[in-house]
Design a protein around this motif. Structure first.
Motif, short mmCIF file in Angstrom:
data_model
loop_
_atom_site.label_atom_id
_atom_site.label_comp_id
_atom_site.label_asym_id
_atom_site.label_seq_id
_atom_site.Cartn_x
_atom_site.Cartn_y
_atom_site.Cartn_z
N GLU A 1 0.83 -1.22 0.00
CA GLU A 1 0.00 0.00 0.00
C GLU A 1 0.86 1.25 0.00
O GLU A 1 0.45 2.30 -0.53
CB GLU A 1 -0.91 -0.01 1.23
N GLU B 1 -1.53 -1.82 7.49
CA GLU B 1 -1.08 -1.63 6.11
C GLU B 1 -0.17 -2.79 5.71
O GLU B 1 0.64 -3.29 6.52
CB GLU B 1 -0.30 -0.32 5.94
N LYS C 1 -10.60 -1.19 4.38
CA LYS C 1 -9.93 -2.13 5.29
C LYS C 1 -10.66 -2.29 6.61
O LYS C 1 -10.27 -3.09 7.46
CB LYS C 1 -8.49 -1.67 5.56
N CYS D 1 -12.62 3.14 4.57
CA CYS D 1 -11.18 3.15 4.37
C CYS D 1 -10.55 3.82 5.59
O CYS D 1 -11.24 4.21 6.53
CB CYS D 1 -10.82 3.90 3.09
N HIS E 1 -10.78 -4.11 12.00
CA HIS E 1 -10.11 -4.49 10.77
C HIS E 1 -10.95 -5.54 10.04
O HIS E 1 -11.30 -6.58 10.62
CB HIS E 1 -8.72 -5.03 11.09
#
Length: 597
Positions: free
Chosen positions: A22, A43, A86, A97, A113
């Motif tokens: 990412e 991430e 995510k 997000c 998450h």
């Protein structure tokens, strides 16, 4: 080798087998395989970014490739296209997000998450409960299907029974209605036969009556025609007598001349002397008679038909069906006027093509607006706007649906043909033979004015120069700036306005000057118009007036001026059918209704 990661790479794509970094996607837009996952930052990192991250964020928990989440969800956020979804907010029941989580779900306490939440979904109670609910719905649907089938059979039977009863009732009503109609028709046929017999009898009587009235009407109108002819013949009796006297003068002059020659040849001096004295006295009488004939007044008149509807009342009471109106003068007066707003700042020329069609040459634009106006009101509508590649100036009527237009800058003339509804059918170019401005049509030629050098030319319809008038008999220039021109109704004279000399000149078709009009109250003359009696109307652009002149350019009167609302009149046109004078000015056309004094 790293490649650009496309937004089309979704979770369902068969081409994506591994997660990407990412950090690289966010900062460089490049694709790099993820080999680690930062639990604190949430991430995925490539090998390079993982090492960098551990070096600068030593307290963060970083999972390697074997231990990191492998349930990838690669959909991008609709609000933040560069961010992956995510997280899932259990309070709002919506995915998010990182930016959405930090901004819009900052007060939510149950944002987790997404891969972590989904890790145990296969054995979760939610999935089991959902499957049980779906199984129950499936069973309920099958039971409902059996119930609907049974009820449908009842509904179909009811519909069939109601439809059959409705049809039978409809057939009975239609049959009764048809019978009523037939009764009405039979009754009407009987009455019609009786009426036809009566009307035939009345028609025979009417034909006889109208025949007698027709005979009376023919006798009456024949007598009116006879009286009209006698009145027309007697209107110029004195002139006809003078015409007869002119023949007598010719005979008397021939006799006197022959007698003088005879006595002179025979040498009879005494007789010759006496004949000379008597002839001298008779010559004085002859000169007076000749002068009387030359100055003889001719009665002008216009035939007028009365609009009589041949009703029974008019046939019995009216006795005047036509007459002629004496026109001892062609001096005109303004009855009333109205304006047509046209939003055109420089109207070069006007042309009345018909009672309801007015054309404008618009020199500051590359177009000729076509205006259709109602002759009974002051209302006007733009119908069309003909575009050109040059500026039009002069315009003249060639036929009911054809005009000729000058384009000075292009040194050309265009012939424009319209349909009956004023749509352009054809545009033909012909040579202008110079800087052409004013134009008039004299069958079968075009009469055109020019600058540099100043002249008048007669052109054929193909543009060939037939005649050129630029100098008088003494070799002097006829014009300085011949701006506009027009022709007389009988096509014998040409009238030319000279804006530099402030004059109007009358020429015949041999180029001979017949008259010149110059007046202190006429400044910068522009377009000319000519009416059916030969009167000439000329615009005074700087003097702000319209001068009415006779056919020999004698001043009749200033017809309208600034007191009538004129302001820099540049163009003028006359409609003989409606007796209207159109005067073009900046952004306005004034329309004057004129009549004989």
């Amino acid at each position: 080798m790293a490649t650009n990661f496309s937004a089309s790479h979704t979770q369902d794509s068969n081409e994506i087998k591994e997660m990407y970094c990412e950090e690289c996607d966010s900062h460089t837009g490049e694709y790099a395989t993820a080999v680690a996952f930062c639990v604190d930052c949430v991430e995925y990192k490539c090998k390079t970014c993982k090492e960098y991250h551990r070096r600068h964020f030593k307290s963060h928990k970083v999972q390697d490739s074997d231990n990191m989440p492998h349930d990838f969800y690669l959909e991008k956020c609709s609000a933040h296209p560069k961010q992956l979804i995510k997280f899932y907010c259990s309070e709002c029941c919506i995915e998010a997000c990182k930016l959405c989580k930090d901004n819009e779900h900052v007060k939510c306490s149950n944002v987790n998450h997404l891969p972590t939440l989904a890790s145990g979904i296969q054995n979760s109670d939610d999935l089991k409960n959902l499957q049980q609910n779906l199984d129950k719905l499936s069973a309920d649907i099958k039971d409902t299907e059996k119930l609907l089938k049974a009820k449908s059979e009842v509904v179909v039977k009811q519909e069939e029974k109601a439809t059959e009863a409705c049809k039978k009732h409809k057939d009975r009503l239609v049959e009764a209605f048809k019978q009523q109609h037939q009764d009405l028709i039979d009754d009407f046929d009987k009455k019609m036969e009786e009426t036809i017999a009566r009307l035939k009898k009345e028609r025979l009587e009417l034909v006889q009556e109208l025949s007698e009235k027709e005979i009376k009407f023919k006798n009456k109108i024949t007598q009116a025609e006879t009286d009209m002819k006698e009145e027309v013949v007697s209107s110029n009796t004195e002139f006809k007598v003078l015409k007869s006297e002119h023949l007598n003068l010719v005979e008397n002059l021939e006799v006197l001349t022959a007698d003088l020659e005879q006595t002179q040849k025979l040498g009879q001096n005494c007789k010759h002397f006496i004949k000379l004295k008597s002839t001298k006295q008779l010559c004085g009488n002859l000169h007076r008679n000749i002068e009387q004939i030359q100055q003889a007044y001719i009665q002008h008149y216009k035939f007028k038909m009365f609009n009589i509807q041949p009703t029974e009342l008019s046939l019995e009471s009216d006795t005047i069906f036509f007459t002629f109106v004496e026109e001892s003068a062609v001096e005109r007066k303004v009855v009333f006027n109205f304006d047509i707003k046209c939003d055109i700042d420089l109207i070069s020329s006007l042309l009345v093509l018909s009672e309801q069609t007015l054309l404008i040459s618009y020199y500051t634009k590359f177009s000729i607006p076509v205006i259709i106006y109602d002759v009974g009101t002051s209302h006007a509508n733009y119908m069309d706007d003909i575009k050109f590649d040059a500026k039009p100036f002069g315009i003249t009527k060639v036929s009911d649906y054809k005009v000729a237009v000058t384009f000075p800058d292009k040194r050309m003339i265009r012939m424009i043909t319209f349909s009956e509804d004023m749509k352009v059918l054809d545009i033909t170019k012909i040579p202008g033979n110079g800087y052409c401005t004013g134009i008039a049509y004299r069958n079968p030629y075009l009469v055109v004015s020019y600058w540099n050098p100043a002249s008048i030319k007669i052109l054929s319809m193909s543009g060939e120069v037939v005649k050129t008038f630029d100098k008088d008999d003494n070799g002097q220039k006829l014009f300085i700036k011949p701006w506009y021109l027009n022709v007389s109704p009988d096509n014998t004279m040409i009238y030319v306005s000279d804006r530099k000399e402030h004059t109007v000149t009358c020429l015949n078709y041999d180029g001979k000057v017949k008259a010149v009009y110059k007046d202190d109250q006429l400044k910068r003359p522009h377009q000319l118009a000519v009416d059916e009696y030969g009167s000439v109307y000329v615009c005074g652009f700087h003097s702000g007036n319209i001068h009415q002149l006779s056919s020999d350019l004698t001043k009749v009167k200033i017809l309208v001026d600034k007191n009538d609302g004129l302001d820099q009149p540049r163009s003028v046109a006359y409609c003989p059918n409606t007796k209207r004078l159109f005067v073009g000015m900046p952004n306005k056309i004034k329309v004057f209704n004129v009549s004989l004094e």
